[in-house]
Design a protein around this motif. Structure first.
Motif, PDB file in Angstrom:
ATOM      1  N   MET A  33      31.657  56.599  -7.033  1.00  0.00           N
ATOM      2  CA  MET A  33      31.144  56.420  -8.364  1.00  0.00           C
ATOM      3  C   MET A  33      29.774  57.076  -8.452  1.00  0.00           C
ATOM      4  O   MET A  33      28.974  56.984  -7.542  1.00  0.00           O
ATOM      5  N   LYS A  34      29.506  57.714  -9.542  1.00  0.00           N
ATOM      6  CA  LYS A  34      28.223  58.375  -9.758  1.00  0.00           C
ATOM      7  C   LYS A  34      27.290  57.435 -10.510  1.00  0.00           C
ATOM      8  O   LYS A  34      27.692  56.764 -11.449  1.00  0.00           O
ATOM      9  N   TYR A  35      26.047  57.405 -10.067  1.00  0.00           N
ATOM     10  CA  TYR A  35      25.029  56.583 -10.688  1.00  0.00           C
ATOM     11  C   TYR A  35      23.909  57.487 -11.173  1.00  0.00           C
ATOM     12  O   TYR A  35      23.741  58.598 -10.687  1.00  0.00           O
ATOM     13  N   GLU A  36      23.116  56.986 -12.106  1.00  0.00           N
ATOM     14  CA  GLU A  36      21.963  57.741 -12.580  1.00  0.00           C
ATOM     15  C   GLU A  36      20.825  57.520 -11.586  1.00  0.00           C
ATOM     16  O   GLU A  36      20.357  56.392 -11.406  1.00  0.00           O
ATOM     17  N   MET A  37      20.397  58.578 -10.934  1.00  0.00           N
ATOM     18  CA  MET A  37      19.348  58.475  -9.930  1.00  0.00           C
ATOM     19  C   MET A  37      18.007  58.277 -10.626  1.00  0.00           C
ATOM     20  O   MET A  37      17.604  59.081 -11.456  1.00  0.00           O
TER      21      MET A  37
ATOM     22  N   GLU B 237      37.368  46.903  -9.210  1.00  0.00           N
ATOM     23  CA  GLU B 237      37.245  46.486  -7.815  1.00  0.00           C
ATOM     24  C   GLU B 237      35.830  46.003  -7.506  1.00  0.00           C
ATOM     25  O   GLU B 237      35.648  45.020  -6.787  1.00  0.00           O
ATOM     26  N   GLN B 238      34.833  46.704  -8.026  1.00  0.00           N
ATOM     27  CA  GLN B 238      33.451  46.297  -7.795  1.00  0.00           C
ATOM     28  C   GLN B 238      33.175  44.929  -8.418  1.00  0.00           C
ATOM     29  O   GLN B 238      32.568  44.062  -7.789  1.00  0.00           O
ATOM     30  N   VAL B 239      33.629  44.752  -9.657  1.00  0.00           N
ATOM     31  CA  VAL B 239      33.412  43.480 -10.348  1.00  0.00           C
ATOM     32  C   VAL B 239      34.081  42.342  -9.580  1.00  0.00           C
ATOM     33  O   VAL B 239      33.476  41.289  -9.347  1.00  0.00           O
TER      34      VAL B 239
ATOM     35  N   HIS C 166      34.769  42.278  -6.424  1.00  0.00           N
ATOM     36  CA  HIS C 166      34.032  42.104  -5.171  1.00  0.00           C
ATOM     37  C   HIS C 166      32.783  41.247  -5.394  1.00  0.00           C
ATOM     38  O   HIS C 166      32.526  40.303  -4.642  1.00  0.00           O
ATOM     39  N   PHE C 167      32.000  41.579  -6.415  1.00  0.00           N
ATOM     40  CA  PHE C 167      30.777  40.828  -6.685  1.00  0.00           C
ATOM     41  C   PHE C 167      31.090  39.377  -7.039  1.00  0.00           C
ATOM     42  O   PHE C 167      30.506  38.452  -6.483  1.00  0.00           O
ATOM     43  N   LEU C 168      32.015  39.190  -7.966  1.00  0.00           N
ATOM     44  CA  LEU C 168      32.346  37.829  -8.403  1.00  0.00           C
ATOM     45  C   LEU C 168      32.980  37.013  -7.280  1.00  0.00           C
ATOM     46  O   LEU C 168      32.800  35.797  -7.223  1.00  0.00           O
ATOM     47  N   GLY C 169      33.691  37.676  -6.374  1.00  0.00           N
ATOM     48  CA  GLY C 169      34.302  36.988  -5.244  1.00  0.00           C
ATOM     49  C   GLY C 169      33.274  36.434  -4.267  1.00  0.00           C
ATOM     50  O   GLY C 169      33.554  35.499  -3.531  1.00  0.00           O
ATOM     51  N   GLN C 170      32.072  37.002  -4.267  1.00  0.00           N
ATOM     52  CA  GLN C 170      31.011  36.545  -3.373  1.00  0.00           C
ATOM     53  C   GLN C 170      30.159  35.444  -4.015  1.00  0.00           C
ATOM     54  O   GLN C 170      29.389  34.785  -3.341  1.00  0.00           O
TER      55      GLN C 170
ATOM     56  N   ASN D 264      28.933  34.800 -13.917  1.00  0.00           N
ATOM     57  CA  ASN D 264      29.091  35.854 -14.915  1.00  0.00           C
ATOM     58  C   ASN D 264      28.574  37.169 -14.338  1.00  0.00           C
ATOM     59  O   ASN D 264      27.463  37.219 -13.794  1.00  0.00           O
ATOM     60  N   ILE D 265      29.335  38.228 -14.490  1.00  0.00           N
ATOM     61  CA  ILE D 265      28.925  39.542 -13.968  1.00  0.00           C
ATOM     62  C   ILE D 265      27.643  40.024 -14.641  1.00  0.00           C
ATOM     63  O   ILE D 265      26.913  40.841 -14.089  1.00  0.00           O
ATOM     64  N   GLY D 266      27.332  39.480 -15.797  1.00  0.00           N
ATOM     65  CA  GLY D 266      26.089  39.833 -16.481  1.00  0.00           C
ATOM     66  C   GLY D 266      24.847  39.429 -15.709  1.00  0.00           C
ATOM     67  O   GLY D 266      23.752  39.906 -15.981  1.00  0.00           O
ATOM     68  N   ASN D 267      24.995  38.538 -14.731  1.00  0.00           N
ATOM     69  CA  ASN D 267      23.864  38.108 -13.905  1.00  0.00           C
ATOM     70  C   ASN D 267      23.540  39.090 -12.785  1.00  0.00           C
ATOM     71  O   ASN D 267      22.568  38.884 -12.058  1.00  0.00           O
ATOM     72  N   LEU D 268      24.354  40.123 -12.631  1.00  0.00           N
ATOM     73  CA  LEU D 268      24.129  41.110 -11.571  1.00  0.00           C
ATOM     74  C   LEU D 268      22.776  41.787 -11.767  1.00  0.00           C
ATOM     75  O   LEU D 268      22.480  42.292 -12.848  1.00  0.00           O
ATOM     76  N   ILE D 269      21.976  41.775 -10.709  1.00  0.00           N
ATOM     77  CA  ILE D 269      20.663  42.422 -10.742  1.00  0.00           C
ATOM     78  C   ILE D 269      20.745  43.792 -10.085  1.00  0.00           C
ATOM     79  O   ILE D 269      20.352  44.800 -10.653  1.00  0.00           O
TER      80      ILE D 269
END
Length: 164
Positions: free
Chosen positions: A1-5, A23-25, A27-31, A37-42
Motif C-alpha cells: 500500500m502506498k502512503y503519503e510520505m 485486512e489491515q482494519v 488486523h487492528f481491530l483484532g488486537q 472503533n477503527i476511528g481511534n487508530l492513531i
C-alpha cells in the motif's frame, strides 16, 4: 500500500482510514478490545516499508505528527519525558514507536555486521562451531555460540588494550 510520505528522513507517512485495506482494519481491530472503533487508530508501523503511518483522519493528527517527530529524534532526559507523556495518552502508540526504533537499530547493526569482514584467525573457530552444533542442533544454536564467541573475542581485545 502506498502512503503519503510526510517526513522522508524519519520515515513518517500518513493515510486516511478510507485508504486502509479490509485486512489491515481486521488486523487492528483484532488486537484491540471488543467493540473498539477503527476511528481511534492513531498510528501503526509498516515493517515492510519501514515507515510509521499516522491516521490523517484522526482529530488530533497534527498534534500526533509533532509528538512522533519529537519522539523519534529525542534522546536522554527529553526521551524519558516524552515516553512518560506518551504512556499517559496512548501506551499502544508508545510501544509501537519503541518497537519501530528497536527494529531500526537492529536493522542498522545488521547492515554494519554484513559490511564487516571476519578476520581469518577466527574462521577456524567459527567453522568448528558450525561443525559441532549447526549440523546437529540447528543454525540458531550455532548462531548463538558464534555471537557468544564474538563477544568473548571483543572482551579479549579490550583487555589486551588495557594491559598495554
Amino acid at each position: 500500500m502506498k502512503y503519503e510520505m510526510i517526513n522522508e528522513e524519519l520515515r513518517i507517512a500518513s493515510c486516511s482510514l478510507a485508504d486502509l485495506t479490509l485486512e489491515q482494519v481486521k488486523h487492528f481491530l483484532g488486537q484491540w478490545e471488543p467493540g473498539s472503533n477503527i476511528g481511534n487508530l492513531i498510528l501503526f508501523y509498516e515493517k515492510e516499508d519501514d515507515v510509521i503511518v499516522l491516521n490523517s483522519s484522526n482529530k488530533k493528527y497534527q498534534v500526533w505528527l509533532d509528538i512522533v517527530e519529537a519522539y523519534l529524534i529525542a534522546t536522554g532526559e527529553d526521551k524519558e519525558k516524552l515516553q512518560e507523556m506518551m504512556f499517559k495518552y496512548s501506551e499502544d502508540a508508545a510501544k509501537i514507536l519503541d518497537n519501530c526504533l528497536n527494529y531500526r537499530a537492529c536493522k542498522q547493526d545488521l547492515f554494519r555486521a554484513k559490511q564487516t569482514a571476519i578476520p581469518e584467525k577466527y574462521s577456524g573457530m567459527l567453522w568448528q562451531i558450525w561443525k559441532d552444533t549447526g549440523e546437529k542442533s540447528g543454525a540458531f544454536i550455532a548462531l548463538h555460540y558464534a555471537f557468544a564467541y564474538g563477544m568473548m573475542c571483543g572482551k579479549r581485545l579490550e583487555r589486551a588494550k588495557k594491559h598495554r
